[in-house]
Design a protein around this motif. Sequence first.
Motif, PDB file in Angstrom:
ATOM      1  N   ARG A  40     -11.428  -2.894 -60.352  1.00 19.95           N
ATOM      2  CA  ARG A  40     -12.189  -4.070 -60.784  1.00 19.95           C
ATOM      3  C   ARG A  40     -13.054  -3.760 -62.005  1.00 19.95           C
ATOM      4  O   ARG A  40     -13.244  -4.602 -62.877  1.00 19.95           O
ATOM      5  CB  ARG A  40     -13.107  -4.558 -59.662  1.00 19.95           C
ATOM      6  CG  ARG A  40     -12.430  -5.302 -58.558  1.00 19.95           C
ATOM      7  CD  ARG A  40     -13.474  -5.777 -57.561  1.00 19.95           C
ATOM      8  NE  ARG A  40     -12.905  -6.481 -56.447  1.00 19.95           N
ATOM      9  CZ  ARG A  40     -13.622  -6.957 -55.435  1.00 19.95           C
ATOM     10  NH1 ARG A  40     -14.934  -6.792 -55.411  1.00 19.95           N
ATOM     11  NH2 ARG A  40     -13.036  -7.592 -54.454  1.00 19.95           N
ATOM     12  N   ALA A  41     -13.617  -2.545 -62.036  1.00 28.52           N
ATOM     13  CA  ALA A  41     -14.500  -2.152 -63.138  1.00 28.52           C
ATOM     14  C   ALA A  41     -13.725  -1.649 -64.351  1.00 28.52           C
ATOM     15  O   ALA A  41     -14.302  -1.456 -65.419  1.00 28.52           O
ATOM     16  CB  ALA A  41     -15.479  -1.078 -62.663  1.00 28.52           C
ATOM     17  N   GLY A  42     -12.434  -1.427 -64.186  1.00 28.48           N
ATOM     18  CA  GLY A  42     -11.612  -0.945 -65.300  1.00 28.48           C
ATOM     19  C   GLY A  42     -11.846   0.524 -65.625  1.00 28.48           C
ATOM     20  O   GLY A  42     -11.766   0.924 -66.780  1.00 28.48           O
ATOM     21  N   ILE A  43     -12.127   1.311 -64.589  1.00 31.06           N
ATOM     22  CA  ILE A  43     -12.384   2.741 -64.773  1.00 31.06           C
ATOM     23  C   ILE A  43     -11.549   3.532 -63.778  1.00 31.06           C
ATOM     24  O   ILE A  43     -10.933   2.960 -62.868  1.00 31.06           O
ATOM     25  CB  ILE A  43     -13.885   3.077 -64.565  1.00 31.06           C
ATOM     26  CG1 ILE A  43     -14.338   2.673 -63.161  1.00 31.06           C
ATOM     27  CG2 ILE A  43     -14.745   2.396 -65.631  1.00 31.06           C
ATOM     28  CD1 ILE A  43     -15.753   3.095 -62.800  1.00 31.06           C
ATOM     29  N   SER A  44     -11.544   4.844 -63.929  1.00 32.79           N
ATOM     30  CA  SER A  44     -10.828   5.692 -62.980  1.00 32.79           C
ATOM     31  C   SER A  44     -11.700   5.946 -61.750  1.00 32.79           C
ATOM     32  O   SER A  44     -12.923   5.767 -61.781  1.00 32.79           O
ATOM     33  CB  SER A  44     -10.473   7.034 -63.635  1.00 32.79           C
ATOM     34  OG  SER A  44     -11.649   7.790 -63.864  1.00 32.79           O
ATOM     35  N   ARG A  45     -11.058   6.394 -60.669  1.00 33.95           N
ATOM     36  CA  ARG A  45     -11.828   6.738 -59.477  1.00 33.95           C
ATOM     37  C   ARG A  45     -12.767   7.897 -59.759  1.00 33.95           C
ATOM     38  O   ARG A  45     -13.878   7.950 -59.244  1.00 33.95           O
ATOM     39  CB  ARG A  45     -10.900   7.077 -58.309  1.00 33.95           C
ATOM     40  CG  ARG A  45     -10.309   5.836 -57.663  1.00 33.95           C
ATOM     41  CD  ARG A  45      -9.479   6.172 -56.465  1.00 33.95           C
ATOM     42  NE  ARG A  45      -8.323   6.963 -56.929  1.00 33.95           N
ATOM     43  CZ  ARG A  45      -7.469   7.562 -56.131  1.00 33.95           C
ATOM     44  NH1 ARG A  45      -7.613   7.519 -54.845  1.00 33.95           N
ATOM     45  NH2 ARG A  45      -6.452   8.234 -56.634  1.00 33.95           N
ATOM     46  N   ALA A  46     -12.331   8.828 -60.602  1.00 31.28           N
ATOM     47  CA  ALA A  46     -13.186   9.971 -60.950  1.00 31.28           C
ATOM     48  C   ALA A  46     -14.460   9.507 -61.646  1.00 31.28           C
ATOM     49  O   ALA A  46     -15.554  10.028 -61.389  1.00 31.28           O
ATOM     50  CB  ALA A  46     -12.419  10.958 -61.831  1.00 31.28           C
ATOM     51  N   THR A  47     -14.341   8.502 -62.511  1.00 32.10           N
ATOM     52  CA  THR A  47     -15.527   7.962 -63.183  1.00 32.10           C
ATOM     53  C   THR A  47     -16.418   7.252 -62.181  1.00 32.10           C
ATOM     54  O   THR A  47     -17.651   7.379 -62.240  1.00 32.10           O
ATOM     55  CB  THR A  47     -15.122   7.018 -64.322  1.00 32.10           C
ATOM     56  OG1 THR A  47     -14.314   7.735 -65.266  1.00 32.10           O
ATOM     57  CG2 THR A  47     -16.340   6.453 -65.050  1.00 32.10           C
ATOM     58  N   LEU A  48     -15.831   6.525 -61.238  1.00 36.68           N
ATOM     59  CA  LEU A  48     -16.626   5.875 -60.195  1.00 36.68           C
ATOM     60  C   LEU A  48     -17.386   6.919 -59.390  1.00 36.68           C
ATOM     61  O   LEU A  48     -18.561   6.747 -59.089  1.00 36.68           O
ATOM     62  CB  LEU A  48     -15.751   5.032 -59.272  1.00 36.68           C
ATOM     63  CG  LEU A  48     -16.495   4.384 -58.094  1.00 36.68           C
ATOM     64  CD1 LEU A  48     -17.602   3.445 -58.574  1.00 36.68           C
ATOM     65  CD2 LEU A  48     -15.529   3.666 -57.177  1.00 36.68           C
ATOM     66  N   TRP A  49     -16.732   8.015 -59.070  1.00 38.01           N
ATOM     67  CA  TRP A  49     -17.407   9.075 -58.325  1.00 38.01           C
ATOM     68  C   TRP A  49     -18.566   9.649 -59.136  1.00 38.01           C
ATOM     69  O   TRP A  49     -19.610   9.974 -58.585  1.00 38.01           O
ATOM     70  CB  TRP A  49     -16.427  10.159 -57.916  1.00 38.01           C
ATOM     71  CG  TRP A  49     -15.429   9.683 -56.878  1.00 38.01           C
ATOM     72  CD1 TRP A  49     -15.632   8.735 -55.907  1.00 38.01           C
ATOM     73  CD2 TRP A  49     -14.084  10.100 -56.749  1.00 38.01           C
ATOM     74  NE1 TRP A  49     -14.498   8.542 -55.176  1.00 38.01           N
ATOM     75  CE2 TRP A  49     -13.515   9.377 -55.656  1.00 38.01           C
ATOM     76  CE3 TRP A  49     -13.274  11.008 -57.411  1.00 38.01           C
ATOM     77  CZ2 TRP A  49     -12.213   9.541 -55.233  1.00 38.01           C
ATOM     78  CZ3 TRP A  49     -11.971  11.174 -56.981  1.00 38.01           C
ATOM     79  CH2 TRP A  49     -11.446  10.453 -55.914  1.00 38.01           C
TER      80      TRP A  49
END
Length: 106
Positions: A40-49
């Motif tokens: 939804r945010a248009g980012i990778s899971r690593a960036t979310l972490w």
Amino acid sequence: MGKKAVTVLPSTERILNTMGEQIKLARLRRQLSAELIAERAGISRATLWSVEKGSPSVAIGIYAAVLHALNNLDKDLLLVAKDDEFGREMQDLNMQVKKRAPKGDR
């Protein structure tokens, strides 16, 4: 091109860590997966972490995108520096006070 090192004060680092933890808890309370929020945010899971860890090297726009992906929590960003008491005090100190009342109808 490697990531640029960001230096922040320890107090700011604690604030970012707390903010990241609050973002993670908001996601978990909503029972949303990291994969869904990242998408939804248009980012990778690593960036979310990294956001959920409060990393200072993540751009504020990404924090805003994650907050928006959590059902419009980005509106909370409007509260940043809203009540700037210190700034208002500084402004008041620099205001020049007129020595006379303005001329007008008597």
